[in-house]
Design a protein around this motif. Structure first.
Motif, PDB file in Angstrom:
ATOM      1  N   UNK A  65       0.837  -1.203   0.000  1.00  0.00           N
ATOM      2  CA  UNK A  65       0.000   0.000   0.000  1.00  0.00           C
ATOM      3  C   UNK A  65       0.869   1.249   0.000  1.00  0.00           C
ATOM      4  N   UNK A  66       1.959   1.233   0.795  1.00  0.00           N
ATOM      5  CA  UNK A  66       2.869   2.374   0.842  1.00  0.00           C
ATOM      6  C   UNK A  66       3.544   2.575  -0.515  1.00  0.00           C
ATOM      7  N   UNK A  67       3.930   1.467  -1.150  1.00  0.00           N
ATOM      8  CA  UNK A  67       4.558   1.536  -2.461  1.00  0.00           C
ATOM      9  C   UNK A  67       3.596   2.100  -3.500  1.00  0.00           C
ATOM     10  N   UNK A  68       2.337   1.647  -3.424  1.00  0.00           N
ATOM     11  CA  UNK A  68       1.321   2.142  -4.359  1.00  0.00           C
ATOM     12  C   UNK A  68       1.064   3.631  -4.141  1.00  0.00           C
ATOM     13  N   UNK A  69       1.018   4.050  -2.864  1.00  0.00           N
ATOM     14  CA  UNK A  69       0.794   5.464  -2.549  1.00  0.00           C
ATOM     15  C   UNK A  69       1.960   6.310  -3.049  1.00  0.00           C
ATOM     16  N   UNK A  70       3.188   5.807  -2.862  1.00  0.00           N
ATOM     17  CA  UNK A  70       4.364   6.535  -3.328  1.00  0.00           C
ATOM     18  C   UNK A  70       4.363   6.647  -4.848  1.00  0.00           C
ATOM     19  N   UNK A  72       1.736   6.561  -6.786  1.00  0.00           N
ATOM     20  CA  UNK A  72       0.643   7.472  -7.154  1.00  0.00           C
ATOM     21  C   UNK A  72       1.071   8.921  -6.961  1.00  0.00           C
ATOM     22  N   UNK A  73       1.770   9.195  -5.836  1.00  0.00           N
ATOM     23  CA  UNK A  73       2.239  10.552  -5.564  1.00  0.00           C
ATOM     24  C   UNK A  73       3.269  10.976  -6.602  1.00  0.00           C
ATOM     25  N   UNK A  74       4.176  10.040  -6.960  1.00  0.00           N
ATOM     26  CA  UNK A  74       5.194  10.343  -7.960  1.00  0.00           C
ATOM     27  C   UNK A  74       4.553  10.611  -9.314  1.00  0.00           C
ATOM     28  N   UNK A  75       3.541   9.799  -9.653  1.00  0.00           N
ATOM     29  CA  UNK A  75       2.839   9.990 -10.918  1.00  0.00           C
ATOM     30  C   UNK A  75       2.112  11.333 -10.950  1.00  0.00           C
ATOM     31  N   UNK A  76       1.516  11.687  -9.827  1.00  0.00           N
ATOM     32  CA  UNK A  76       0.806  12.961  -9.725  1.00  0.00           C
ATOM     33  C   UNK A  76       1.781  14.122  -9.858  1.00  0.00           C
ATOM     34  N   UNK A  77       2.934  13.996  -9.191  1.00  0.00           N
ATOM     35  CA  UNK A  77       3.952  15.038  -9.259  1.00  0.00           C
ATOM     36  C   UNK A  77       4.492  15.167 -10.684  1.00  0.00           C
ATOM     37  N   UNK A  78       4.698  14.026 -11.341  1.00  0.00           N
ATOM     38  CA  UNK A  78       5.187  14.040 -12.718  1.00  0.00           C
ATOM     39  C   UNK A  78       4.165  14.679 -13.644  1.00  0.00           C
ATOM     40  N   UNK A  79       2.881  14.326 -13.432  1.00  0.00           N
ATOM     41  CA  UNK A  79       1.815  14.902 -14.256  1.00  0.00           C
ATOM     42  C   UNK A  79       1.739  16.414 -14.063  1.00  0.00           C
TER      43      UNK A  79
END
Length: 238
Positions: A65-70, A72-79
Motif C-alpha cells: 500500500x505504501x509503495x502504491x501510494x508513493x 501514485x504521488x510520484x505519478x501525480x507530481x510528474x503529471x
C-alpha cells in the motif's frame, strides 16, 4: 486309597481385582495426560505460526500500500510537472506568435523623441515615436495590412511629415511612417508583416535622419496613441 488334589478357585479376590483396575486407570490417565499435553503443544505451535503468517501478510500488505501510494504521488507530481511545462511552452509559443504578428519598423535604432513629448518642434505635442537611424535605413511594415496613404506632404497629413505611408491593419489599427527618403509601396497594395515598404530619411519638419512612427485609430492625423506602449503590448521590447 484315593489321593486328594488341592482345589484352587479361578475367582480372583476382590482386592486383586481392585488393584488391577486402579493400575489400569492410572496408566490410562498417564497416557491421556501425555496426549493432551502433545495436543496442547501442537495447538500453541500452530497458533504461533498463524500469528507470524498473519503479521507477515499484514506487513506485506502495508508495504504494498505504501509503495502504491508513493507511486501514485510520484505519478501525480510528474503529471503536474508535465502540465506546468506544457503551460510554460504554450505561454512562450503564444508570446512568440503574438510578437511575430508585430515587428519593429526598423531593425537597429535609438529611441529619440517620445510620444506626447512637448517642444517647439511641434504645434502641439509629439504624435509618435522617433527611431533615430541613418538615412537609407530599410523601413518595414510593422504589421500586415493594406496601404491607404502614400506620398509627399505627409500623404495628406501635412508637410511636416514629409514623405509618409499609412497602413490599415485587420484589427482596425493603423500605422504611419514619416520623414521617408523613398516610398516603395502604393495605395491599395497589400503588405505582409516585416515587408520592405520604404527607406528612412529626413524629409519634412526634421532636424536629422530618423523614422517617425505612429499607431493610430484612424488613417488621419489626430488619432494617434502611444506606439511604444502598443508594441510592448504585442510582445515586443523597445
Amino acid at each position: 486309597m484315593s489321593l486328594r488334589v488341592p482345589f484352587r478357585s479361578s475367582r480372583t479376590s476382590p482386592l486383586r481385582t481392585r488393584a488391577a483396575v486402579l493400575a489400569a486407570g492410572l496408566g490410562a490417565s498417564v497416557v491421556l495426560g501425555a496426549g493432551v499435553a502433545v495436543a496442547a503443544d501442537t495447538t500453541a505451535a500452530s497458533s504461533a505460526a498463524s500469528a507470524v503468517q498473519a503479521q507477515a501478510a499484514a506487513q506485506a500488505k502495508a508495504a504494498k500500500a505504501a509503495e502504491a501510494a508513493a507511486a501514485k504521488a510520484a505519478a501525480k507530481q510528474k503529471a503536474a510537472a508535465i502540465a506546468k511545462a506544457k503551460a510554460a511552452a504554450a505561454k512562450k509559443a503564444a508570446a512568440a506568435k503574438k510578437a511575430a504578428s508585430w515587428v519593429h519598423p526598423v531593425r537597429k535604432y535609438t529611441l529619440s523623441a517620445k510620444f506626447a513629448q512637448a517642444g517647439t518642434m511641434w504645434q502641439h505635442t509629439h504624435s509618435g515615436q522617433d527611431f533615430a537611424v541613418p538615412s537609407g535605413t530599410e523601413v518595414v511594415a510593422a504589421h500586415g495590412g493594406t496601404v491607404v496613404k502614400a506620398g509627399g506632404n505627409g500623404a495628406g497629413d501635412g508637410p511636416a511629415y514629409g514623405n509618409a505611408i499609412v497602413i490599415k491593419h485587420g484589427n482596425g489599427t493603423y500605422s504611419q511612417y514619416a520623414h521617408l527618403s523613398r516610398i516603395d509601396v502604393r495605395v491599395g497594395q497589400i503588405v505582409r508583416t516585416g515587408q520592405h515598404i520604404a527607406l528612412s530619411g529626413s524629409t519634412g519638419n526634421s532636424t536629422g535622419p530618423h523614422l517617425h512612427f505612429e499607431i493610430r485609430r484612424t488613417a488621419n492625423y489626430g488619432s494617434a496613441i502611444d506606439p511604444v506602449a502598443f508594441l510592448r503590448a504585442q510582445g515586443l521590447s523597445l
